[in-house]
Design a protein around this motif. Sequence first.
Motif, PDB file in Angstrom:
ATOM      1  N   LEU A 156      30.394  40.270  29.447  1.00  0.00           N
ATOM      2  CA  LEU A 156      29.440  41.330  29.758  1.00  0.00           C
ATOM      3  C   LEU A 156      29.892  42.666  29.179  1.00  0.00           C
ATOM      4  CD1 LEU A 156      28.612  40.473  33.489  1.00  0.00           C
ATOM      5  CD2 LEU A 156      27.051  40.297  31.552  1.00  0.00           C
ATOM      6  N   ARG A 157      31.173  42.964  29.298  1.00  0.00           N
ATOM      7  CA  ARG A 157      31.694  44.215  28.745  1.00  0.00           C
ATOM      8  C   ARG A 157      31.587  44.222  27.228  1.00  0.00           C
ATOM      9  NH1 ARG A 157      37.538  44.760  31.059  1.00  0.00           N
ATOM     10  NH2 ARG A 157      37.524  46.629  29.748  1.00  0.00           N
ATOM     11  N   ALA A 158      31.866  43.091  26.596  1.00  0.00           N
ATOM     12  CA  ALA A 158      31.779  43.019  25.133  1.00  0.00           C
ATOM     13  C   ALA A 158      30.348  43.263  24.663  1.00  0.00           C
ATOM     14  CB  ALA A 158      32.267  41.654  24.653  1.00  0.00           C
ATOM     15  N   VAL A 159      29.377  42.688  25.365  1.00  0.00           N
ATOM     16  CA  VAL A 159      27.973  42.872  25.000  1.00  0.00           C
ATOM     17  C   VAL A 159      27.550  44.316  25.188  1.00  0.00           C
ATOM     18  CG1 VAL A 159      25.622  42.283  25.685  1.00  0.00           C
ATOM     19  CG2 VAL A 159      27.320  40.480  25.403  1.00  0.00           C
ATOM     20  N   LEU A 219      36.330  45.144  45.339  1.00  0.00           N
ATOM     21  CA  LEU A 219      37.357  44.253  44.799  1.00  0.00           C
ATOM     22  C   LEU A 219      36.732  43.115  43.987  1.00  0.00           C
ATOM     23  CD1 LEU A 219      39.760  44.053  47.886  1.00  0.00           C
ATOM     24  CD2 LEU A 219      40.045  45.409  45.797  1.00  0.00           C
ATOM     25  N   VAL A 220      35.590  42.608  44.449  1.00  0.00           N
ATOM     26  CA  VAL A 220      34.914  41.531  43.716  1.00  0.00           C
ATOM     27  C   VAL A 220      34.423  42.033  42.363  1.00  0.00           C
ATOM     28  CG1 VAL A 220      32.865  40.048  43.709  1.00  0.00           C
ATOM     29  CG2 VAL A 220      34.274  40.207  45.762  1.00  0.00           C
ATOM     30  N   VAL A 221      33.794  43.217  42.334  1.00  0.00           N
ATOM     31  CA  VAL A 221      33.287  43.766  41.071  1.00  0.00           C
ATOM     32  C   VAL A 221      34.433  44.061  40.113  1.00  0.00           C
ATOM     33  CG1 VAL A 221      32.057  45.707  40.027  1.00  0.00           C
ATOM     34  CG2 VAL A 221      31.200  44.684  42.129  1.00  0.00           C
ATOM     35  N   GLN A 222      35.524  44.624  40.650  1.00  0.00           N
ATOM     36  CA  GLN A 222      36.686  44.907  39.812  1.00  0.00           C
ATOM     37  C   GLN A 222      37.256  43.615  39.232  1.00  0.00           C
ATOM     38  OE1 GLN A 222      37.654  47.896  39.088  1.00  0.00           O
ATOM     39  NE2 GLN A 222      39.787  47.875  38.445  1.00  0.00           N
ATOM     40  N   ALA A 223      37.368  42.586  40.069  1.00  0.00           N
ATOM     41  CA  ALA A 223      37.894  41.306  39.593  1.00  0.00           C
ATOM     42  C   ALA A 223      36.951  40.662  38.583  1.00  0.00           C
ATOM     43  CB  ALA A 223      38.112  40.364  40.776  1.00  0.00           C
ATOM     44  N   LEU A 224      35.640  40.843  38.776  1.00  0.00           N
ATOM     45  CA  LEU A 224      34.663  40.271  37.849  1.00  0.00           C
ATOM     46  C   LEU A 224      34.883  40.792  36.431  1.00  0.00           C
ATOM     47  CD1 LEU A 224      31.974  38.788  37.135  1.00  0.00           C
ATOM     48  CD2 LEU A 224      30.792  40.901  37.790  1.00  0.00           C
ATOM     49  N   PHE A 225      35.048  42.098  36.280  1.00  0.00           N
ATOM     50  CA  PHE A 225      35.142  42.682  34.950  1.00  0.00           C
ATOM     51  C   PHE A 225      36.533  42.585  34.337  1.00  0.00           C
ATOM     52  CE2 PHE A 225      31.284  45.009  36.351  1.00  0.00           C
ATOM     53  CZ  PHE A 225      30.441  44.570  35.334  1.00  0.00           C
ATOM     54  N   LEU A 226      37.546  42.447  35.165  1.00  0.00           N
ATOM     55  CA  LEU A 226      38.902  42.425  34.624  1.00  0.00           C
ATOM     56  C   LEU A 226      39.509  41.027  34.557  1.00  0.00           C
ATOM     57  CD1 LEU A 226      40.498  45.585  36.307  1.00  0.00           C
ATOM     58  CD2 LEU A 226      39.434  45.378  34.053  1.00  0.00           C
ATOM     59  N   GLY A 227      39.001  40.100  35.358  1.00  0.00           N
ATOM     60  CA  GLY A 227      39.694  38.820  35.458  1.00  0.00           C
ATOM     61  C   GLY A 227      38.873  37.583  35.212  1.00  0.00           C
TER      62      GLY A 227
END
Length: 293
Positions: A167-170, A152-160
């Motif tokens: 990080l995703r943009a890079v 849940l933490v990793v999912q929230a990190l990338f989506l919220g």
Amino acid sequence: MGQFIQLVVDGLSNGSIYAVLALAIVLVNQATGMINFAQGGMAVLSAYVTWRLVEAGLPLIVAILLAVLASFIVGGLLERFLMRRFERGDPDTAVVVTIGLLTLITGVCGWLWTYNNQQFPSLFPLHTVRIFGAAVSVRSIGTFLAIVAIMLVVQALFLGTKLGLALRAVAINPESAAFSGLPVGRLLMAGWGLAAALGAVAGALVAPQLTLTPGMMDTALVYALAAVILGGLSSPVGVVCAAWLIGVLENLAAVYVHFIGYDLKVAVPFILIFVVLIVRPQGLFGRKVVVRV
């Protein structure tokens, strides 16, 4: 029915081991666009650091936190001084470098601490409880809940969060990210650091169940990569569900499919991969990538 429930519970426990390593692989991929085969070795190294700190007299939770911090720093330094030389080149070269890094790290661990099995202290009590007739260890329950929380933490990190989006943009397009004013170099270091820190948590959760050796993550890494392919590189929730699915189906096939048995149950995740790649190449929970020309 009791046997079936026991097999499912044991499968979820084994799947949790694969899941925590798969999450670290997804994290570094989402942050840098690479598949890091060295993730298992980095988790082993952090587990040894934790073990030595505990042997030196530190409380286990303090030793884990220090290992997580050290892993974050080491992961960032590896990206800055080693992987950055290959990130703009052929992706196959970078993959080979991470495989070499895995071999180097496990060899160094064996040289420093030998290849003998070491007993790693557990965060959770070792006694068992009965659930629907199945014997379940409290350690397995604790690991399962920890995996859910990390997912849940990793999912929230990338989506919220802004950090996750950056990080995703890079990872997707570093040139455009740089033109937008994002500090690409520091974000890549942060991505590797976060993945290494997650690997430290993985090592602390897995080592008590597998016993601490330099090669303890080798088999788990294969299953973790299978979970990544099945669940999809873009979905932390997907890889965790895929890891649990692999663990459960592997156990059920070993008992109820006689021509597979315990000797061939290792083939179960690869059969699943073969089917999924034909039907849904992006993984069960992954997103299809559309490229505009």
